[in-house]
Write an enzyme that holds these catalytic residues in place. Structure first.
Site, PDB file in Angstrom:
ATOM      1  N   MET A 180     -17.218 -23.697  53.424  1.00 10.53           N
ATOM      2  CA  MET A 180     -15.900 -23.246  52.982  1.00 10.53           C
ATOM      3  C   MET A 180     -15.812 -21.738  53.179  1.00 10.53           C
ATOM      4  O   MET A 180     -16.698 -21.003  52.764  1.00 10.53           O
ATOM      5  CB  MET A 180     -15.676 -23.615  51.517  1.00 10.53           C
ATOM      6  N   GLU A 206     -16.841 -20.442  60.056  1.00 10.98           N
ATOM      7  CA  GLU A 206     -16.380 -19.749  58.851  1.00 10.98           C
ATOM      8  C   GLU A 206     -16.149 -18.263  59.119  1.00 10.98           C
ATOM      9  O   GLU A 206     -15.233 -17.656  58.557  1.00 10.98           O
ATOM     10  CB  GLU A 206     -17.382 -19.945  57.704  1.00 10.98           C
ATOM     11  N   GLU A 228      -7.109 -24.191  61.248  1.00  2.09           N
ATOM     12  CA  GLU A 228      -8.289 -24.871  61.783  1.00  2.09           C
ATOM     13  C   GLU A 228      -8.338 -24.876  63.309  1.00  2.09           C
ATOM     14  O   GLU A 228      -9.406 -24.711  63.902  1.00  2.09           O
ATOM     15  CB  GLU A 228      -8.361 -26.294  61.239  1.00  2.09           C
TER      16      GLU A 228
END
Length: 569
Positions: A180, A206, A228
């Protein structure tokens, strides 16, 4: 929560609201007993806000369209280290109080906290790694020096890294996704440490979010591809710069294979395959997150880059895009209008309306990408995979000698998982084939990382190959991560081995997080009378079986597995 403002308040007059609250167990907050950590020494807690879970953590406008700075005061017992996704922090040891401040505006889902038995080591001039003491040496050996290399490559492509520090914290295997992109502090599951190439890709992804997703954010969850798809494109530009085009093409081929596998399972008319997905009231946005968000989004961004003729020209556009929109939230039209304004010659050519490749069709058509990248630069790595796969799947099976001479230990991880995924797609295989495969490769695969081993074990299960079932048991006895347990339990329960799965589960359930136990129970219960109650007191009826369980699959038959869907956040 509705707040009524005083009638005397003038338009645009600043005002302050104080909300006093306590939070109960909620989907954002994961409490772990010591036995669910690697060190088994101290309790642990982390939060996972993506996509709309942080409303259970603190009062907020829980939408990516709203950004703000934040500060936090956290009190913790002695010996517990607290970290947050913030640019500034301090600690008063006598009081056990931590202070955090995020000076840049971020959406609510990027506010994150972790606390536990964590220690750190510097791995670069602006990076450190945090982990439980027993894991820290491994984390250092894997990442020391190279994170700065990735950050520098990203800056050369997309402009300055604006968040100050880039630290990484490795979380226990209960962390519900792979990674994350919390600003300043990436959360990543510790289980990935043993798989070097997956670790590289996941951390670089990330890193890319620092520009695409964190600095510039999708304004609505219906357009998650804006974060994304762009982050995946940027990730692959970074890996090309640091590891070469062949490696990037191999990883892309592996992911696109997974995309087509998901397409086959869901059907080409499934609305979740759109880039602009309609979010109905009451639906968790995480339901809409799948490989199309990443890979179809990537293919569209790659297509835009090809219209420019040179990826470096597209890099220049993305730098300008970041500079224009940083610390704000955007919609797809903002990106596309900026693109056409940056390249007026393309606008004159009406590239947005090119027959069959219209921008609107990219966004709103179901099915696979309208165009896919040329991966020929990776042929030196993908061709051996294709050759070996054909040797094993062409009848009659008279090429075993040639196939058995291939030493998989000399292959890259992504080559091996690509080969095994294609065998998985073809399962069940003829018994003679699975028997020979085991004779040739089973002992080689035993010593490889979990990403490889789980795929071989899924082949074993889908082919009911009993001689290797003990390896499935051994694997599940030593795994606490959902990405390495759920796919196997799904396959075991789809076939004839449900009783075997039940036996393993009852032996290992106490080492699993309550949310994961509940999810596996649901898998095991399909088609059976309800299973005996299992103590899940840590899970209230309002707590989903897993925060991101909705991201997984609509079907457990043949399973779109977590490793396919949850590439990372």
């Amino acid at each position: 929560l509705t707040v009524s403002l005083p009638a005397a308040l003038q338009p645009h007059q600043p005002f302050q609201i104080i909300v006093r609250y306590t939070t109960a167990d909620g989907p954002a907050i994961w409490w772990l007993d010591p036995e669910l950590t690697y060190g088994n020494a101290k309790p642990f807690v982390f939060t996972q806000g993506h996509s709309v879970c942080n409303r259970s953590f603190f009062p907020c406008f829980d939408t990516p369209a709203v950004k703000c700075t934040y500060s936090a005061t956290v009190k913790a017992p002695a010996g517990i280290q607290v970290l947050m996704s913030a640019t500034q922090s301090s600690y008063v040891e006598e009081e056990g109080v931590y202070q955090f401040y995020m000076e840049y505006p971020v959406p609510a889902y990027l506010v994150a906290l972790v606390a536990g038995d964590l220690i750190h080591a510097d791995i670069g001039p602006r990076s450190r790694v945090w982990a439980e003491p027993c894991l820290l040496p491994t984390a250092i050996s894997k990442l020391s020096g190279i994170v700065e290399r990735w950050l520098t490559a990203a800056e050369s492509l997309y402009g300055p890294y604006i968040w100050g520090r880039y630290d990484i914290v490795f979380l226990p295997p209960s962390f519900p996704i792979v990674a994350m992109e919390n600003p300043c502090l990436t959360f990543i599951i510790s289980s990935i440490l043993e798989s070097d190439e997956f670790l590289i890709i996941d951390v670089i992804h990330e890193v890319a979010h620092s520009w695409f997703g964190n600095a510039v954010t999708n304004a609505t969850w219906e357009e998650m591809w804006l974060s994304e798809g762009l982050a995946t494109y940027a990730q692959r530009r970074i890996t090309t710069e640091t590891y070469g085009a062949a490696f990037t093409c191999l990883e892309t081929a592996f992911r696109l294979d997974a995309l087509h596998r998901q397409m086959k399972l869901l059907g080409e008319d499934n609305p979740v395959s759109k880039l602009q997905v309609k979010l109905e009231p009451g639906v968790n946005p995480s339901n809409l997150m799948n490989l199309f968000t990443y890979e179809k989004g990537y293919c569209f961004v790659y297509y835009l880059s090809q219209l420019c003729g040179d990826p470096r020209h597209f890099d220049s556009f993305l730098r300008a895009y970041i500079e224009k929109y940083k610390f704000t939230s955007v919609v797809a039209q903002d990106l596309l209008d900026s693109f056409l304004n940056f390249f007026p010659e393309l606008k004159e050519q009406c590239v947005e309306s090119k027959a069959g490749l219209e921008f609107e069709r990219w966004l709103n058509a179901t099915g696979p990408p309208l165009a896919e990248p040329d991966l020929s630069q990776g042929s030196s790595l993908t061709r051996p995979v294709e050759t070996l796969f054909k040797l094993w799947t062409t009848e009659p099976l008279d090429s075993v000698a040639a196939a058995s001479s291939v030493d998989l230990t000399k292959w890259r991880t992504f080559q091996t998982v690509l080969f095994l995924d294609r065998l998985l797609d073809g399962s069940p295989l003829p018994h003679e084939v699975i028997k020979k495969l085991s004779e040739c490769y089973s002992s080689q695969l035993d010593s490889m990382n979990a990403e490889i081993r789980i795929r071989w074990l899924q082949i074993v299960v889908r082919n009911d190959y009993y001689p290797d079932l003990y390896k499935v048991r051994r694997f599940l006895e030593n795994q606490m991560s959902r990405m390495y347990t759920i796919p196997l339990y799904e396959d075991l329960c789809t076939g004839t081995l449900k009783s075997f799965a039940l036996e393993i589960f009852y032996q290992t359930q106490n080492q699993l997080h309550p949310n994961l136990r509940k999810t596996i129970q649901q898998i095991l219960s399909q088609g059976l009378n309800p299973l005996p109650a299992i103590d899940t007191t840590a899970v209230t009826t309002d707590t989903p079986a897993m925060v991101l369980e909705d991201k997984v699959s609509e079907a457990t038959n043949g399973a779109i597995s977590l490793r396919d869907v949850n590439v990372s956040a």
